[in-house]
Design a protein around this motif. Structure first.
Motif, PDB file in Angstrom:
ATOM      1  N   ALA A 145       0.840  -1.208   0.000  1.00  0.00           N
ATOM      2  CA  ALA A 145       0.000   0.000   0.000  1.00  0.00           C
ATOM      3  C   ALA A 145       0.868   1.249   0.000  1.00  0.00           C
ATOM      4  CB  ALA A 145      -0.943  -0.008   1.205  1.00  0.00           C
ATOM      5  N   ARG A 146       1.948   1.219   0.777  1.00  0.00           N
ATOM      6  CA  ARG A 146       2.888   2.356   0.777  1.00  0.00           C
ATOM      7  C   ARG A 146       3.446   2.566  -0.628  1.00  0.00           C
ATOM      8  NH1 ARG A 146       8.278   0.735   3.133  1.00  0.00           N
ATOM      9  NH2 ARG A 146       8.117  -0.435   1.188  1.00  0.00           N
ATOM     10  N   ASP A 147       3.891   1.481  -1.257  1.00  0.00           N
ATOM     11  CA  ASP A 147       4.478   1.582  -2.591  1.00  0.00           C
ATOM     12  C   ASP A 147       3.461   2.086  -3.610  1.00  0.00           C
ATOM     13  OD1 ASP A 147       6.763   0.605  -1.379  1.00  0.00           O
ATOM     14  OD2 ASP A 147       6.591  -1.412  -2.259  1.00  0.00           O
ATOM     15  N   LEU A 148       2.235   1.621  -3.498  1.00  0.00           N
ATOM     16  CA  LEU A 148       1.173   2.088  -4.391  1.00  0.00           C
ATOM     17  C   LEU A 148       0.921   3.579  -4.181  1.00  0.00           C
ATOM     18  CD1 LEU A 148      -1.081   1.604  -6.473  1.00  0.00           C
ATOM     19  CD2 LEU A 148      -2.553   0.924  -4.568  1.00  0.00           C
ATOM     20  N   SER A 149       0.874   3.996  -2.939  1.00  0.00           N
ATOM     21  CA  SER A 149       0.658   5.413  -2.637  1.00  0.00           C
ATOM     22  C   SER A 149       1.772   6.266  -3.234  1.00  0.00           C
ATOM     23  CB  SER A 149       0.583   5.621  -1.123  1.00  0.00           C
ATOM     24  OG  SER A 149       0.482   6.986  -0.807  1.00  0.00           O
ATOM     25  N   ASP A 150       3.006   5.831  -3.057  1.00  0.00           N
ATOM     26  CA  ASP A 150       4.135   6.583  -3.610  1.00  0.00           C
ATOM     27  C   ASP A 150       4.056   6.656  -5.127  1.00  0.00           C
ATOM     28  OD1 ASP A 150       5.174   7.073  -1.082  1.00  0.00           O
ATOM     29  OD2 ASP A 150       6.700   5.494  -1.209  1.00  0.00           O
ATOM     30  N   ARG A 184      -1.553   0.957 -15.737  1.00  0.00           N
ATOM     31  CA  ARG A 184      -1.699  -0.494 -15.533  1.00  0.00           C
ATOM     32  C   ARG A 184      -0.839  -0.974 -14.368  1.00  0.00           C
ATOM     33  NH1 ARG A 184      -0.358  -3.923 -20.010  1.00  0.00           N
ATOM     34  NH2 ARG A 184      -1.563  -5.481 -18.897  1.00  0.00           N
ATOM     35  N   ARG A 185       0.323  -0.378 -14.181  1.00  0.00           N
ATOM     36  CA  ARG A 185       1.189  -0.740 -13.053  1.00  0.00           C
ATOM     37  C   ARG A 185       0.466  -0.439 -11.739  1.00  0.00           C
ATOM     38  NH1 ARG A 185       5.538   2.256 -14.134  1.00  0.00           N
ATOM     39  NH2 ARG A 185       6.308   0.678 -15.555  1.00  0.00           N
ATOM     40  N   LEU A 186      -0.218   0.701 -11.675  1.00  0.00           N
ATOM     41  CA  LEU A 186      -0.998   1.039 -10.482  1.00  0.00           C
ATOM     42  C   LEU A 186      -2.101   0.013 -10.241  1.00  0.00           C
ATOM     43  CD1 LEU A 186      -1.340   4.897 -10.977  1.00  0.00           C
ATOM     44  CD2 LEU A 186      -0.145   3.763  -9.098  1.00  0.00           C
ATOM     45  N   ARG A 187      -2.808  -0.363 -11.306  1.00  0.00           N
ATOM     46  CA  ARG A 187      -3.888  -1.341 -11.171  1.00  0.00           C
ATOM     47  C   ARG A 187      -3.356  -2.694 -10.694  1.00  0.00           C
ATOM     48  NH1 ARG A 187      -7.630  -2.558 -16.201  1.00  0.00           N
ATOM     49  NH2 ARG A 187      -5.655  -3.275 -17.011  1.00  0.00           N
ATOM     50  N   LYS A 188      -2.217  -3.129 -11.244  1.00  0.00           N
ATOM     51  CA  LYS A 188      -1.637  -4.400 -10.809  1.00  0.00           C
ATOM     52  C   LYS A 188      -1.256  -4.348  -9.334  1.00  0.00           C
ATOM     53  CE  LYS A 188       1.840  -7.918 -11.468  1.00  0.00           C
ATOM     54  NZ  LYS A 188       1.601  -8.354 -10.123  1.00  0.00           N
ATOM     55  N   MET A 189      -0.687  -3.255  -8.925  1.00  0.00           N
ATOM     56  CA  MET A 189      -0.312  -3.133  -7.512  1.00  0.00           C
ATOM     57  C   MET A 189      -1.556  -3.176  -6.626  1.00  0.00           C
ATOM     58  SD  MET A 189       2.749  -0.324  -7.733  1.00  0.00           S
ATOM     59  CE  MET A 189       3.276  -0.458  -6.027  1.00  0.00           C
ATOM     60  N   ALA A 190      -2.633  -2.514  -7.049  1.00  0.00           N
ATOM     61  CA  ALA A 190      -3.883  -2.545  -6.272  1.00  0.00           C
ATOM     62  C   ALA A 190      -4.428  -3.969  -6.201  1.00  0.00           C
ATOM     63  CB  ALA A 190      -4.912  -1.597  -6.878  1.00  0.00           C
ATOM     64  N   ASN A 191      -4.378  -4.702  -7.304  1.00  0.00           N
ATOM     65  CA  ASN A 191      -4.829  -6.093  -7.301  1.00  0.00           C
ATOM     66  C   ASN A 191      -3.978  -6.951  -6.369  1.00  0.00           C
ATOM     67  OD1 ASN A 191      -6.940  -5.654  -9.096  1.00  0.00           O
ATOM     68  ND2 ASN A 191      -5.705  -6.136 -10.885  1.00  0.00           N
ATOM     69  N   ILE A 248      -2.549  -5.944  -3.668  1.00  0.00           N
ATOM     70  CA  ILE A 248      -2.955  -5.608  -2.299  1.00  0.00           C
ATOM     71  C   ILE A 248      -4.242  -6.356  -1.930  1.00  0.00           C
ATOM     72  CG2 ILE A 248      -3.755  -3.733  -0.792  1.00  0.00           C
ATOM     73  CD1 ILE A 248      -1.781  -1.907  -2.410  1.00  0.00           C
ATOM     74  N   VAL A 249      -5.166  -6.456  -2.859  1.00  0.00           N
ATOM     75  CA  VAL A 249      -6.389  -7.232  -2.612  1.00  0.00           C
ATOM     76  C   VAL A 249      -6.020  -8.688  -2.315  1.00  0.00           C
ATOM     77  CG1 VAL A 249      -8.533  -8.128  -3.627  1.00  0.00           C
ATOM     78  CG2 VAL A 249      -7.898  -5.728  -3.958  1.00  0.00           C
ATOM     79  N   ASP A 250      -5.134  -9.246  -3.112  1.00  0.00           N
ATOM     80  CA  ASP A 250      -4.720 -10.636  -2.881  1.00  0.00           C
ATOM     81  C   ASP A 250      -4.070 -10.804  -1.511  1.00  0.00           C
ATOM     82  OD1 ASP A 250      -5.683 -11.462  -5.340  1.00  0.00           O
ATOM     83  OD2 ASP A 250      -3.725 -11.355  -6.331  1.00  0.00           O
ATOM     84  N   LEU A 251      -3.247  -9.854  -1.108  1.00  0.00           N
ATOM     85  CA  LEU A 251      -2.621  -9.926   0.216  1.00  0.00           C
ATOM     86  C   LEU A 251      -3.654  -9.792   1.331  1.00  0.00           C
ATOM     87  CD1 LEU A 251       0.571  -7.864  -0.592  1.00  0.00           C
ATOM     88  CD2 LEU A 251       0.529 -10.261   0.190  1.00  0.00           C
ATOM     89  N   ALA A 252      -4.664  -8.960   1.122  1.00  0.00           N
ATOM     90  CA  ALA A 252      -5.732  -8.833   2.124  1.00  0.00           C
ATOM     91  C   ALA A 252      -6.501 -10.142   2.250  1.00  0.00           C
ATOM     92  CB  ALA A 252      -6.673  -7.690   1.756  1.00  0.00           C
ATOM     93  N   VAL A 253      -6.810 -10.766   1.134  1.00  0.00           N
ATOM     94  CA  VAL A 253      -7.492 -12.069   1.159  1.00  0.00           C
ATOM     95  C   VAL A 253      -6.625 -13.088   1.881  1.00  0.00           C
ATOM     96  CG1 VAL A 253      -8.275 -14.016  -0.271  1.00  0.00           C
ATOM     97  CG2 VAL A 253      -8.886 -11.667  -0.904  1.00  0.00           C
TER      98      VAL A 253
END
Length: 137
Positions: free
Chosen positions: A15-20, A43-50, A52-57
């Motif tokens: 999440a930190r990396d995505l925010s940066d 697309r790099r932002l979207r992949k990072m967000a995905n 994070i979802v996987d890590l939350a799961v």
């Protein structure tokens, strides 16, 4: 340290990396780059967000959350399919030893410091949002 906590720490780092990266994207708004570069960056932002979802799961599954609840949160229909999709990752993370987890989590104080630097008034007021994970039972 449990694999669940390591997954939460890993999600916090992501999440930190995505925010940066998102902040950099805002800063580059007026830059002259090609349409392809702008799309690749988005697309790099979207992949990072995905990710994070996987890590939350993963963290919730490792904590023992019900697959029906996880499936509902993902807006999916079949808990069996979702559980099957994550089974290998859950198994791998569950096999991480406490020593391996502690090594992988080294430097998490930096996440708290990053949060303190970037925190705004409307954000959660936690002083040590990541290292506080280590005090959980």
């Amino acid at each position: 340290m449990t694999p669940e906590i390591l997954a939460r720490i890993t999600a916090a780092r992501a999440a930190r990396d995505l925010s940066d990266l998102a902040r950099q994207a805002v800063g580059a708004t007026a830059e002259t780059i090609s349409p392809s570069e702008r799309i690749v960056n988005a697309r790099r932002l979207r992949k990072m967000a995905n990710d994070i979802v996987d890590l939350a799961v993963l963290a919730e599954a490792l904590a023992g959350a019900d697959w029906r609840e996880i499936t509902d949160a993902l807006s999916r229909l079949d808990p069996g399919t979702v559980e099957e999709e994550y089974a290998e990752a859950v198994g791998e993370w569950a096999a991480v030893t406490e020593s391996e987890a502690e090594t992988a989590a080294a430097g998490i104080e930096g996440l708290d410091a990053w949060y303190a630097r970037h925190r705004e008034d409307h954000d959660p007021s936690a002083e040590n949002p990541v290292t506080d994970l280590l005090n959980r039972h």
